[in-house]
Design a protein around this motif. Structure first.
Motif, short mmCIF file in Angstrom:
data_model
loop_
_atom_site.label_atom_id
_atom_site.label_comp_id
_atom_site.label_asym_id
_atom_site.label_seq_id
_atom_site.Cartn_x
_atom_site.Cartn_y
_atom_site.Cartn_z
N ILE A 16 0.66 -1.01 -0.21
CA ILE A 16 0.09 -0.59 -0.35
C ILE A 16 0.61 1.24 0.38
O ILE A 16 0.34 2.37 -0.84
CB ILE A 16 -1.15 0.02 0.98
N PHE A 17 2.30 1.34 -0.06
CA PHE A 17 2.66 1.97 0.29
C PHE A 17 3.80 2.28 -0.87
O PHE A 17 4.48 3.21 -1.00
CB PHE A 17 3.36 2.22 1.61
N LYS A 18 3.46 1.63 -2.43
CA LYS A 18 4.63 1.80 -2.97
C LYS A 18 3.55 2.19 -3.92
O LYS A 18 2.29 2.72 -3.87
CB LYS A 18 4.48 -0.02 -3.79
N GLY A 29 -3.17 6.16 -6.87
CA GLY A 29 -1.83 5.63 -5.88
C GLY A 29 -0.34 5.96 -5.42
O GLY A 29 0.69 5.24 -5.44
N ILE A 30 -0.93 7.90 -5.02
CA ILE A 30 0.35 7.97 -5.05
C ILE A 30 0.45 8.70 -2.87
O ILE A 30 1.29 9.18 -3.11
CB ILE A 30 0.78 9.14 -5.57
N GLY A 31 -0.57 8.84 -2.50
CA GLY A 31 -1.20 9.41 -1.41
C GLY A 31 -0.55 9.03 -0.71
O GLY A 31 1.37 9.54 -0.10
N LEU A 32 -0.51 7.18 -0.52
CA LEU A 32 0.15 7.00 0.69
C LEU A 32 2.05 6.73 0.30
O LEU A 32 2.41 6.30 1.52
CB LEU A 32 -0.44 5.37 0.79
N SER A 33 1.94 6.91 -0.69
CA SER A 33 3.55 7.15 -0.92
C SER A 33 4.36 8.01 -0.50
O SER A 33 5.21 7.64 0.15
CB SER A 33 3.33 6.11 -2.45
N ILE A 34 3.22 9.05 -0.55
CA ILE A 34 4.11 10.00 -0.68
C ILE A 34 4.24 10.60 0.75
O ILE A 34 5.64 10.44 1.84
CB ILE A 34 3.48 11.74 -1.03
#
Length: 68
Positions: A16-18, A29-34
């Motif tokens: 989920i953090f990728k 799919g960028i919010g949790l990565s940021i």
């Protein structure tokens, strides 16, 4: 922060953090990565846990600042 959705499949928790991982049809799919990148840059940790009653809880742990 917690949500009341379906939770995260156990085999997807590690992903989920990728960057660009999403479970939403229109998600980027960028919010949790940021968030993950920012927390790590400050020496912290971020993780998610499914809640037995449904949903997910996200935890953030940051180190205390050194006294000046």
């Amino acid at each position: 922060m917690a949500d009341k959705g379906d939770g995260i499949l156990a085999e997807k928790v590690a992903e989920i953090f990728k960057p660009f991982f999403t479970t939403k049809a229109q998600g980027m799919g960028i919010g949790l990565s940021i968030a993950h990148t920012i927390v790590q840059a400050h020496g912290g940790r971020i993780w998610a846990e499914n809640v037995p009653s449904g949903g997910v809880v996200f935890h953030v742990s940051l180190p205390l600042a050194a006294p000046r």
